[in-house]
Design a protein around this motif. Structure first.
Motif, PDB file in Angstrom:
ATOM      1  N   ALA A 128       0.824  -1.206   0.000  1.00 21.69           N
ATOM      2  CA  ALA A 128       0.000   0.000   0.000  1.00 21.69           C
ATOM      3  C   ALA A 128       0.863   1.262   0.000  1.00 21.69           C
ATOM      4  O   ALA A 128       1.875   1.337   0.699  1.00 21.69           O
ATOM      5  CB  ALA A 128      -0.919   0.000   1.219  1.00 21.69           C
ATOM      6  N   GLY A 175      -5.285   5.099   2.480  1.00 22.51           N
ATOM      7  CA  GLY A 175      -6.480   4.990   1.648  1.00 22.51           C
ATOM      8  C   GLY A 175      -6.267   4.261   0.338  1.00 22.51           C
ATOM      9  O   GLY A 175      -7.131   4.324  -0.550  1.00 22.51           O
ATOM     10  N   ASP A 176      -5.145   3.572   0.181  1.00 20.13           N
ATOM     11  CA  ASP A 176      -4.830   2.893  -1.081  1.00 20.13           C
ATOM     12  C   ASP A 176      -5.717   1.658  -1.231  1.00 20.13           C
ATOM     13  O   ASP A 176      -5.474   0.626  -0.598  1.00 20.13           O
ATOM     14  CB  ASP A 176      -3.353   2.494  -1.095  1.00 20.13           C
ATOM     15  CG  ASP A 176      -2.903   1.941  -2.446  1.00 20.13           C
ATOM     16  OD1 ASP A 176      -3.772   1.691  -3.296  1.00 20.13           O
ATOM     17  OD2 ASP A 176      -1.684   1.754  -2.627  1.00 20.13           O
ATOM     18  N   ASP A 177      -6.744   1.755  -2.083  1.00 14.80           N
ATOM     19  CA  ASP A 177      -7.679   0.635  -2.194  1.00 14.80           C
ATOM     20  C   ASP A 177      -7.241  -0.416  -3.204  1.00 14.80           C
ATOM     21  O   ASP A 177      -8.011  -1.313  -3.535  1.00 14.80           O
ATOM     22  CB  ASP A 177      -9.103   1.115  -2.489  1.00 14.80           C
ATOM     23  CG  ASP A 177      -9.255   1.734  -3.870  1.00 14.80           C
ATOM     24  OD1 ASP A 177      -8.272   1.784  -4.626  1.00 14.80           O
ATOM     25  OD2 ASP A 177     -10.389   2.157  -4.185  1.00 14.80           O
ATOM     26  N   GLY A 218      -8.887   2.628   4.248  1.00 14.02           N
ATOM     27  CA  GLY A 218      -8.718   1.726   3.110  1.00 14.02           C
ATOM     28  C   GLY A 218      -9.921   0.831   2.889  1.00 14.02           C
ATOM     29  O   GLY A 218     -11.001   1.002   3.464  1.00 14.02           O
ATOM     30  N   TRP A 219      -9.705  -0.209   2.055  1.00 18.71           N
ATOM     31  CA  TRP A 219     -10.741  -1.180   1.712  1.00 18.71           C
ATOM     32  C   TRP A 219     -10.553  -2.368   2.645  1.00 18.71           C
ATOM     33  O   TRP A 219      -9.542  -3.080   2.573  1.00 18.71           O
ATOM     34  CB  TRP A 219     -10.578  -1.587   0.257  1.00 18.71           C
ATOM     35  CG  TRP A 219     -11.771  -2.271  -0.359  1.00 18.71           C
ATOM     36  CD1 TRP A 219     -12.814  -2.857   0.290  1.00 18.71           C
ATOM     37  CD2 TRP A 219     -12.027  -2.429  -1.747  1.00 18.71           C
ATOM     38  NE1 TRP A 219     -13.717  -3.381  -0.610  1.00 18.71           N
ATOM     39  CE2 TRP A 219     -13.258  -3.133  -1.877  1.00 18.71           C
ATOM     40  CE3 TRP A 219     -11.336  -2.069  -2.905  1.00 18.71           C
ATOM     41  CZ2 TRP A 219     -13.800  -3.475  -3.108  1.00 18.71           C
ATOM     42  CZ3 TRP A 219     -11.886  -2.394  -4.126  1.00 18.71           C
ATOM     43  CH2 TRP A 219     -13.106  -3.088  -4.234  1.00 18.71           C
ATOM     44  N   ARG A 265     -15.379   0.674   3.229  1.00 13.30           N
ATOM     45  CA  ARG A 265     -14.536   1.499   2.358  1.00 13.30           C
ATOM     46  C   ARG A 265     -14.612   2.935   2.835  1.00 13.30           C
ATOM     47  O   ARG A 265     -15.698   3.439   3.138  1.00 13.30           O
ATOM     48  CB  ARG A 265     -14.993   1.396   0.901  1.00 13.30           C
ATOM     49  CG  ARG A 265     -14.922  -0.021   0.347  1.00 13.30           C
ATOM     50  CD  ARG A 265     -15.208  -0.079  -1.146  1.00 13.30           C
ATOM     51  NE  ARG A 265     -14.103   0.468  -1.928  1.00 13.30           N
ATOM     52  CZ  ARG A 265     -14.046   0.423  -3.262  1.00 13.30           C
ATOM     53  NH1 ARG A 265     -15.025  -0.150  -3.947  1.00 13.30           N
ATOM     54  NH2 ARG A 265     -13.024   0.939  -3.900  1.00 13.30           N
TER      55      ARG A 265
END
Length: 467
Positions: free
Chosen positions: A243, A247-249, A264-265, A278
């Motif tokens: 990542a 917030g890197d999905d 994040g996811w 999410r």
């Protein structure tokens, strides 16, 4: 078949002529290469020669003359506990070593793909436990959703034995550490890391080498999206490395031990409910408690992994949930084979180590546990804290007496063979009990493989049902 590209008119050696070795030789020939084959077994060589392949003793001094690359079957050790002599000879001759998975990824895309509206996608699943169920569940849900897909690798067909994918097709691969460790090309679109527990440590020189083999699918491949189980330190480390920020999905984190927070996811299961979050908000939830093909927390983890991969493809949560409900499960993996007089019989022959057996022991109440076989390092000593649901153990195989000493405080009986264990467990069982085959050991003392062991258990249960 996927014809192997890049070796037209060139000589390619193949070591090991089991299912994957012969499939590799055929795919090389279809792509215009000149395969030369070797296996220590005269029977395997004879079978290859009947198909018209040249066999050459690669252990001899001139064995690699004119050879461009050596393709190695996954069961053959290339580094630990010591290199196979043919692989060492390839190193000395400066011949590159690869495997069928590497050939698959370098050969999959063709010029025809330029005419597709939707490019084919590859989902690759690795980890210690749950790979097969996760892969099969992804494939099942894609089929339910009407998405063309194929299942291959460590499950289903060999990677080079599948049909060339068409417009919008999905290829789902189960990949073991033996396969990811050596492949020179690893480029899945979506990669899944289920979990990590000790296994195959002699083959990889310890846990570090074992994790490194799994990690290659992500570090070498650079998938567009990675679904990572973070309940072990190795998974948390891997997710952190992949990542670029909170917030890197592109990274979907998965847990069955805690709620996951952050921007994040995230996917997690609590009290039998799958939750998808999410950007800090819940977007979907699925009740996993009464799915007949996915009993227990370990299968809830498999469901989370499959869900993440399918969401990565863009499938809607409700469509995935429908697929979960129609999934029957895999043979030999927490498979209910019969209900007789209120007693459930469960075949989890694939539970070949203590960690996977622990998952099965947590999944059912009132267990009459059939365990044993060819025990692995440590036996079942680590399972002493998992005995709350065990009414009695029925021990079989080479390690029966060793296992008896390790669970001495639990009611148990040494039965030696499967037929005696099934018969005695069935005679003792009461309505509401589960007779669970979860051996926590390899099968090779009494059976050719875990499938044969599970089939024998199922046969014996069917005979009981017919009485």
């Amino acid at each position: 078949m996927i014809p192997v590209r890049g070796y037209e008119g060139r000589r390619v050696a193949v070591l090991g002529l089991g299912r994957s070795g012969l499939a590799t030789a055929r795919a090389l020939k279809a792509g215009g290469a000149e395969p030369v084959l070797w296996d220590d077994s005269p029977e395997a060589r004879s079978k290859a020669e009947v198909e018209g392949f040249e066999c050459r003793d690669l252990t001899k001094q001139d064995g690699f003359t004119g050879v461009e690359v050596l393709i190695v079957s996954p069961g053959i050790p290339h580094l630990y506990p010591k290199p196979n002599p043919v692989i060492a000879a390839a190193w000395a001759a400066q011949v590159p070593v690869d495997n069928d998975v590497g050939l698959f990824f370098r050969s999959l895309a063709t010029d025809e793909w330029n005419r597709f509206e939707t490019l084919p996608r590859v989902i690759a699943v690795t980890g210690s436990n749950g790979k097969s169920t996760t892969s099969a569940l992804i494939h099942h849900c894609l089929d339910h959703a009407g998405r063309p897909s194929q299942l291959a690798g460590n499950i289903g067909r060999g990677v080079l034995d599948i049909d060339a994918p068409g417009d919008g097709d999905v290829v789902v691969l189960e990949l073991s550490s033996y396969q990811t460790d050596l492949a020179r090309s690893l480029t899945p679109d979506i990669a899944v890391f289920t979990n990590l527990t000790p296994d195959h440590l002699d083959r990889h020189g310890g846990m570090g080498g074992y994790f490194a083999a799994k990690r290659r699918l992500f570090a070498e491949g650079g998938p567009d999206r990675a679904i990572i189980g973070v309940d072990e330190n190795e998974g948390a480390y891997l997710a952190n490395q992949l990542a670029e920020g909170p917030g890197d999905d592109r990274v979907i984190r998965v847990s069955v031990s805690c709620k996951l927070d952050g921007e994040g996811w995230n996917l997690f299961a609590r009290k039998g409910f799958l939750s998808e979050y999410r950007k800090g908000r819940q977007v979907a939830s699925i009740d996993l408690r009464n799915l007949p093909g996915l009993p227990g927390v370990h299968n809830h983890q498999n469901a989370l992994m499959a869900y993440g991969a399918l969401r990565g493809l863009g499938l809607a949560p409700r469509l995935i949930e429908q697929g979960f409900h129609s999934f029957a499960g895999l043979p030999h993996r927490s498979q209910t084979v019969a209900q007789i007089n209120g007693v459930r019989f469960v075949n989890d022959s694939k539970a070949t180590n203590a960690d996977s057996a622990a998952m099965a022991l947590r999944a059912f109440p009132n267990i009459r546990w059939i365990a044993g076989g060819l025990g692995k390092d440590g036996g079942i000593a680590s399972l002493t804290g998992e005995m709350d649901h065990v009414v009695k153990a029925y021990l079989i195989g080479h390690s029966a007496r060793e296992f008896a000493l390790q669970i001495s405080d639990v009611p148990h009986e040494i039965c030696e063979t499967m037929d005696i264990a099934v018969r005695k467990a069935a005679a003792d069982a009461e309505p509401g009990d589960t007779i669970l085959l979860a051996p926590a050991a390899a099968s090779f003392d009494q059976y050719a493989d875990f499938e044969k062991r599970g089939e024998d258990f199922t046969r014996l249960v069917e005979e009981l049902d017919g009485q």
